[in-house]
Design a protein around this motif. Structure first.
Motif, PDB file in Angstrom:
ATOM      1  N   CYS A 147       0.842  -1.187   0.000  1.00 43.20           N
ATOM      2  CA  CYS A 147       0.000   0.000   0.000  1.00 43.20           C
ATOM      3  C   CYS A 147       0.882   1.244   0.000  1.00 43.20           C
ATOM      4  N   HIS A 184       0.615   5.478   1.017  1.00 41.64           N
ATOM      5  CA  HIS A 184      -0.158   6.592   1.565  1.00 41.64           C
ATOM      6  C   HIS A 184       0.205   7.875   0.840  1.00 41.64           C
ATOM      7  N   PHE A 203      -2.675   7.796  -2.602  1.00 38.00           N
ATOM      8  CA  PHE A 203      -3.153   6.552  -2.018  1.00 38.00           C
ATOM      9  C   PHE A 203      -3.195   5.483  -3.104  1.00 38.00           C
ATOM     10  N   ASP A 204      -2.696   4.299  -2.792  1.00 40.19           N
ATOM     11  CA  ASP A 204      -2.749   3.230  -3.781  1.00 40.19           C
ATOM     12  C   ASP A 204      -2.547   1.883  -3.091  1.00 40.19           C
ATOM     13  N   VAL A 205      -3.008   0.839  -3.765  1.00 42.43           N
ATOM     14  CA  VAL A 205      -2.839  -0.524  -3.249  1.00 42.43           C
ATOM     15  C   VAL A 205      -2.566  -1.481  -4.408  1.00 42.43           C
ATOM     16  N   THR A 213       1.621   3.580  -9.035  1.00 47.65           N
ATOM     17  CA  THR A 213       0.324   4.173  -9.348  1.00 47.65           C
ATOM     18  C   THR A 213      -0.485   3.160 -10.155  1.00 47.65           C
TER      19      THR A 213
END
Lengths: 319, 319
Positions: free
Chosen positions: A120, A122, A130-132, A175
């Motif tokens: 993840c 932040h 924000f990304d996962v 991303t």
């Protein structure tokens, strides 16, 4: 045959996605002894369903006695999966994914299951949003297993296309573009569904239509939603296009080019003279390589399955 | 009541879309005597079904004797509708739409139906792309009926948002953005459906989220597909957002802003100091006005129903 596998079986590799489960019987040298799988993906399972679904795919490979390590990446480790393997925050070293693995309880004493974590990110107001990711980190680990200390930009095309910046074998940031899902929604659920078909790029004019669309969308991404409706209007009015399936293939190639061109427009400042490493299936990585080439960017391709196996292998070999 | 309508009825106005039919009983002064309608839109009808569907909505208004003119705009005039009223190519004068009207055969001798044509545009390599509209041209005609010789840029937001450049009461060119459909697909069919809700912009923080998203997408439209997935990741990771319905409303407002911002990015070179005339329903034109304002552009709003009635009135009064 099964006994021959059981004798040489060292561990089991599993890529457990939202819609499918794929498993490989591996020997101690990292060679594949057998493959299996099913459509028992995360979306169709409750936690109690994972062990039976796993056994259905791999039971035939297991020896009568002794525990076999089963290394799993993907959605089985999601909160809504078998057992949560919490995301590791980036920056993260890819040879340390195993440190974040969790062991779900199992009834069958032949199984020693480990679920790998995702990554993840932040938002930091300095380039990271924000990304996962969950599953792709293991493919990235596979790249690092093959090329220790890898530094560069990696793209994993798909429903949710991931772009990751690696430095010295670690993920610095990443991303995600919704490109694959956007294409599918437009091609199958929008007014464009009457006008487009996904027939590959080999038919006459399709490669050119794709490349032109990539260039148009990358040069002026703000035109995206106008070009989308333009596909429908072109289908209604353009007398110069072929008819029937050839017409739909041409317009489908253009739609794909618009979506990928939009994605690449968003990465324009990041694409440098260094080749992009594309990881995934042959058809999709070839399509992205063509799109990058259309914009003057070099790329190289790495098979996605090979990357998953190398990444799970790196995890199972970790101390 | 019905007799009172029949006595004063001069003509019937009908806006016949893909999913709905709306009808108005009009007197000789252009005032509305009564309204009707149903969900018998083009997509649910075969050609033989149009006359019964029309009568279902308007029969109660008709006098016992004499033919009543019924002026219809929208999809009833499409090739797959009641009877095709072929597109008029642009440039096209909006006070001459009636010249392209067709009269479908009817059994009921009280009806004299005229279906208005849409507009089409052929690609000319000089700013015009292939495009079509059917229904919106009548709203544009309504604007011209109210402001003869109108010159300016008009936007009709909707499933397929139309932007038309008018000069001296004629449409010189137009373009369509798939924005409304794109928003609906993403909000209801994509992975984002778990994260967003369409709750308007009045809840806390929603207006700001919308405006920020418009600005971001308009400034860098290439980021669009990354921002889409970012909504999902934000929902998973952002501890600063409210929870539950408030969270979904905030993220829904941001999704709407991204889609409209992308659309406006594509029009950036066209938006000048002249106000944009927005034609449509109150909520959607207010949202577009806010988006335009966020980018420093003035606008004014015209009610879509009033525009349809004025446009049909212009057609029925044509010599």
């Amino acid at each position: 045959m099964s006994d021959a596998i059981a004798e040489r079986l060292a561990w089991v590799a599993v890529d457990w996605g939202s819609s499918h489960l794929r498993a490989w019987a591996m020997d101690a040298q990292g060679d594949v002894l057998a493959r299996g799988g099913s459509d028992r993906g995360m979306l169709s399972l409750v936690p109690e369903g994972y062990e039976p679904a796993l056994l259905e795919a791999v039971a035939g490979w297991l020896p009568a006695a002794g525990r076999v390590p089963v290394w799993v990446c993907g959605m089985a480790g999601a909160r809504q999966g078998w057992h949560e393997a919490a995301y590791l925050p980036v920056p993260a070293r890819l040879d340390e994914l195993a440190h974040g693995a969790v062991a779900p309880a199992v009834r069958d004493r032949r199984l020693a299951v480990r679920l790998l974590p995702g990554l993840c990110q932040h938002a930091d107001g300095a380039g990271r949003g924000f990304d996962v990711m969950r599953g792709e980190e293991t493919q990235l680990a596979g790249l690092v297993a093959r090329e220790p200390g890898f530094t560069g930009l990696v793209c994993l095309p798909g429903t949710h296309a991931k772009w990751a910046w690696l430095e010295a074998g670690g993920v610095m940031r990443f991303t995600t573009a919704l490109s694959g899902e956007l294409y599918q929604l437009l091609a199958s659920r929008s007014v464009l569904r009457h006008s487009v078909a996904d027939a590959g790029l080999d038919a006459a004019g399709c490669r050119e239509a794709f490349v032109n669309a990539v260039r148009e969308a990358a040069a002026a991404p703000g035109g995206f939603s106008q070009w989308l409706f333009g596909l429908r209007a072109t289908d209604l009015l353009d007398g110069t296009l072929p008819s029937g399936a050839a017409r739909q293939a041409r317009l489908g190639a253009r739609l794909s080019g618009l979506v990928i061109g939009l994605e690449l427009a968003g990465l324009a400042n990041e694409l440098s003279s260094t080749p992009v490493t594309l990881v995934g299936g042959a058809a999709l990585t070839a399509r992205y390589a063509l799109a990058l080439e259309a914009l003057g960017h070099a790329s190289r391709r790495l098979d996605g399955d090979a990357a998953v196996l190398a990444g799970l292998g790196l995890a199972q070999a970790a101390p």
